[in-house]
Design a protein around this motif. Sequence first.
Motif, PDB file in Angstrom:
ATOM      1  N   PHE C  18      36.265  42.856  30.187  1.00 33.86           N
ATOM      2  CA  PHE C  18      37.679  42.921  30.508  1.00 33.86           C
ATOM      3  C   PHE C  18      38.018  41.883  31.589  1.00 33.86           C
ATOM      4  N   GLN C  19      37.179  41.815  32.627  1.00 36.45           N
ATOM      5  CA  GLN C  19      37.369  40.838  33.697  1.00 36.45           C
ATOM      6  C   GLN C  19      37.150  39.418  33.177  1.00 36.45           C
ATOM      7  N   ALA C  20      36.118  39.277  32.341  1.00 36.01           N
ATOM      8  CA  ALA C  20      35.760  37.947  31.855  1.00 36.01           C
ATOM      9  C   ALA C  20      36.892  37.357  31.013  1.00 36.01           C
ATOM     10  N   VAL C  21      37.488  38.202  30.187  1.00 38.45           N
ATOM     11  CA  VAL C  21      38.560  37.720  29.315  1.00 38.45           C
ATOM     12  C   VAL C  21      39.743  37.257  30.158  1.00 38.45           C
ATOM     13  N   THR C  26      42.275  31.980  33.572  1.00 39.66           N
ATOM     14  CA  THR C  26      42.673  31.544  34.916  1.00 39.66           C
ATOM     15  C   THR C  26      41.579  30.748  35.622  1.00 39.66           C
ATOM     16  N   TRP C  27      40.629  30.227  34.851  1.00 41.33           N
ATOM     17  CA  TRP C  27      39.448  29.654  35.495  1.00 41.33           C
ATOM     18  C   TRP C  27      39.738  28.372  36.263  1.00 41.33           C
ATOM     19  N   ARG C  28      40.823  27.688  35.915  1.00 41.97           N
ATOM     20  CA  ARG C  28      41.007  26.356  36.508  1.00 41.97           C
ATOM     21  C   ARG C  28      41.060  26.378  38.031  1.00 41.97           C
ATOM     22  N   TRP C 120      31.314  41.427  37.433  1.00 43.74           N
ATOM     23  CA  TRP C 120      31.897  40.144  37.038  1.00 43.74           C
ATOM     24  C   TRP C 120      31.901  39.147  38.208  1.00 43.74           C
ATOM     25  N   VAL C 121      32.277  39.623  39.381  1.00 47.16           N
ATOM     26  CA  VAL C 121      32.262  38.753  40.554  1.00 47.16           C
ATOM     27  C   VAL C 121      30.829  38.261  40.804  1.00 47.16           C
TER      28      VAL C 121
END
Lengths: 261, 313, 262
Positions: C18-21, C26-28, C120-121
């Motif tokens: 869920f976090q990864a998706v 927003t990875w930029r 996830w972090v």
Amino acid sequence: MGRVLPVLGSRRALHVVERNAMFYRNQWLMFASGFVEPLFYLLSIGIGLNHLVGTLDVGGRPVTYATFVAPGMLATSAMNGAIIDSVFNPFFRLKISHAYDSMLTTPLDVGDIALGEALWALARTGLYAVSFVGCMFALGDASSPLALLEIPGALATSFAFASLGLAACTYLRSWQDFDLITLFSLPLFLFSATFFPLSLYPRLLATLVWFSPLYQSATLLRGLNVGHLDPWMIPRLAYLCALGIIGLAIAARRFRRLLSP
Amino acid sequence: MTTLDASDDVVRARGVTKRFGDFDAVRGIDFTIRRGESFGFLGPNGAGKTSTMRMVSAVSTPTSGSLDIFGLDPASRGSEIRGRLGVVPQEDTFDLDLSLRLNLEMFGRYFDLPRRVIKERTGELLEFAHLSDRAEDKVDNLSGGMKRRLTIARALMNRPELLILDEPTTGLDPQARHLLWERLYRLKREGVTLIITTHYMDEAEQLCDRLVVMDHGRIVAEGAPADLITTHASREVLELRLGAEDHAALAPRLADLAERIEVLADRVLLYVDSADDTLASVHRAGWRPERALQRRSSLEDVFLRLTGRTLDE
Amino acid sequence: MSEVTSLGWSRWRRAWWFQAVYYAQTWRGSVVSSVLLPLGYLGALGVGVGHLVSHHSGLIDGQTYLHFIAPSLLATTAFQLGEGESLWPVLASFKWTRSFHAAVTTPLTPRDVLVGKLAWVATRAFAIGVLYALIIAGVGAAHSWWALTLPLLSVVICLAFAAPLAAYAAKVDTDISFPLIYRFGFVPMFLFSATFYPVSAYPGWLRPLVQLVPLYHGVALVRAACFGGAAPAVLAHLIVLLVLIVVGVLWGDVTFRRRLID
């Protein structure tokens, strides 16, 4: 005033400043705490790096590293503060809350809003610069009375970045696009001869750095900080003011296009 | 030189157009709005109502044509005009960083009102909007109906001579709508000129003394709601659902029974003088409609007649 | 196997996804803050200021200035990741986007949400750790085989901040305290953790105080992994960070449950 700056806004722009002040009235602690931040930075550098780096030459005088770096940090904080006030907050009101649309149903004009936001950024930077220079005197990183001129110097810096930021925020599409702003401000911060003298840069990079408004600002403030006046200060100041005027003109045009097509 | 006659006209538009790039949002409209009346713009989404409202609010300038508001040219004296207007935009746009009270107070400052007056009016307006107990809340926490009332209250801060409301009740539940209407009647009684856009027929019939019907950027009819119905529709309507069969194929066989008929996807409308009599004839002719509804003609029918479309299309 | 599933692995995996998706969209921004910013610091400070330092004082604790600060930047980046992911983003997921509330309408429990968030972090901290280990090795600052543990240390440092801060963010109603925590907590922490110069530069009375700063232990740990260090000291640094993680997770278990269920 309305007649002097017909494109850029009128006396009513002050209401926009008032609005921002009203917001911070409820958050004075956060506002006030901004004034201690420079103290942390200057202390940390003074404690550790003065000793490691030794003295550097500014205008022919040897100065400690903290004295060298402090004006650069003042310039940087004027830039960052201006960006927050002119990019993040206006973007929110322009595209998320649409608060500007409601302001435009009053006698306020588009130009008033653009000018008001820029003035607010200036007012805040001005207060911040006063406390920064105060900290510098307190820690012995400034000694010449001319160092007080760093305050107007910081205002010119803030004016340049606030106007450019205001123009830039009209092009942003979403919060994601703020990365682009960071991509612009970050290299400026790291490579504007804020941490070490321009003479250490490779020649090609040094030429590029010369165009950086932050470099021009840092150099201007550094000279004032040690009380060393030189004629180059005039074009540096002019460069910052010119960027500010160009930015504000673009911002006012873009605002008009978005808000009042 | 202002004549008596001109001072009675609050808004006067002649041949006004508005073009965005290649798109003609408004294609030459004429209308006059008189002091004290409540004037409606009726039409489906995309008819050009909002563009017209923005021009009348002196926020956007016409591409061509002449428009004056209070006898002034909005292109050069927009600020002055806006000082005398109240605007309720289609979307509620607040300053989300500020509380309800501060939203109103700050708005008053934009009009250069003295602080003492602002304090006084803020209290009255919160009362008017039934929001006095929420004064210190953030706007974000309000329901849709509360936000709408606050927007209207905010638009009254400068005691406007002309109040412009763009789709004032869209998205509200029936109870909230009636409360809003009641507030608007009150203003009208106090002599405020109202301009209302809506795509709700009942709202237009309830609130407007006079209205124009807009479609594709043009005005296709103008008049009092009752007159428009008399002119463009019959007295009554009989709506028939004829079951699973194809309405369009059957329709011509009903044509003789009515002044005019309209075939919609799920039903046929017969425009007649007496729906009762017509229903009897329908039965006599051997039709067994699944459902038959008799009603008086409304603005919806006027709109259908003039544009060939229903309003919510 | 189904026994294991009921312990939560499968649900945790889902919470992690869920976090990864979300991150995939927003990875930029994180590339800027987690990669470019520290690299810029390394260039500006390590090379630029490093030049001044080596000119004036020579080696610092036996290292060039570039080598001295390269490990610090791994530690501060892991810290910033942990801090940056746990205040506003956690409050936002409770308050504005309410995505955590949405998550517990599925079979996920509040504990799963917390674990998924932290996992996830930690994943990101590990990735950053690998990248920095390569950079540190690349500039020649990895003098010990213990440098292979850098990605794990990155996770430990990151979670030592992420866990307690996420627990705290689950407890508050507004973000009004966050800028103050930032200004009076994180900024001094960043500046006074023997990050940019050795602890010996501090005046004698300040040195014991620096020991109280969690990030100091992170910086010291990473530096020990690069250059070697005394085992008892290393163990002490590690214990401080692990205690923070355990306290944070236990506290978060309570605050997440209260926020999402009670």
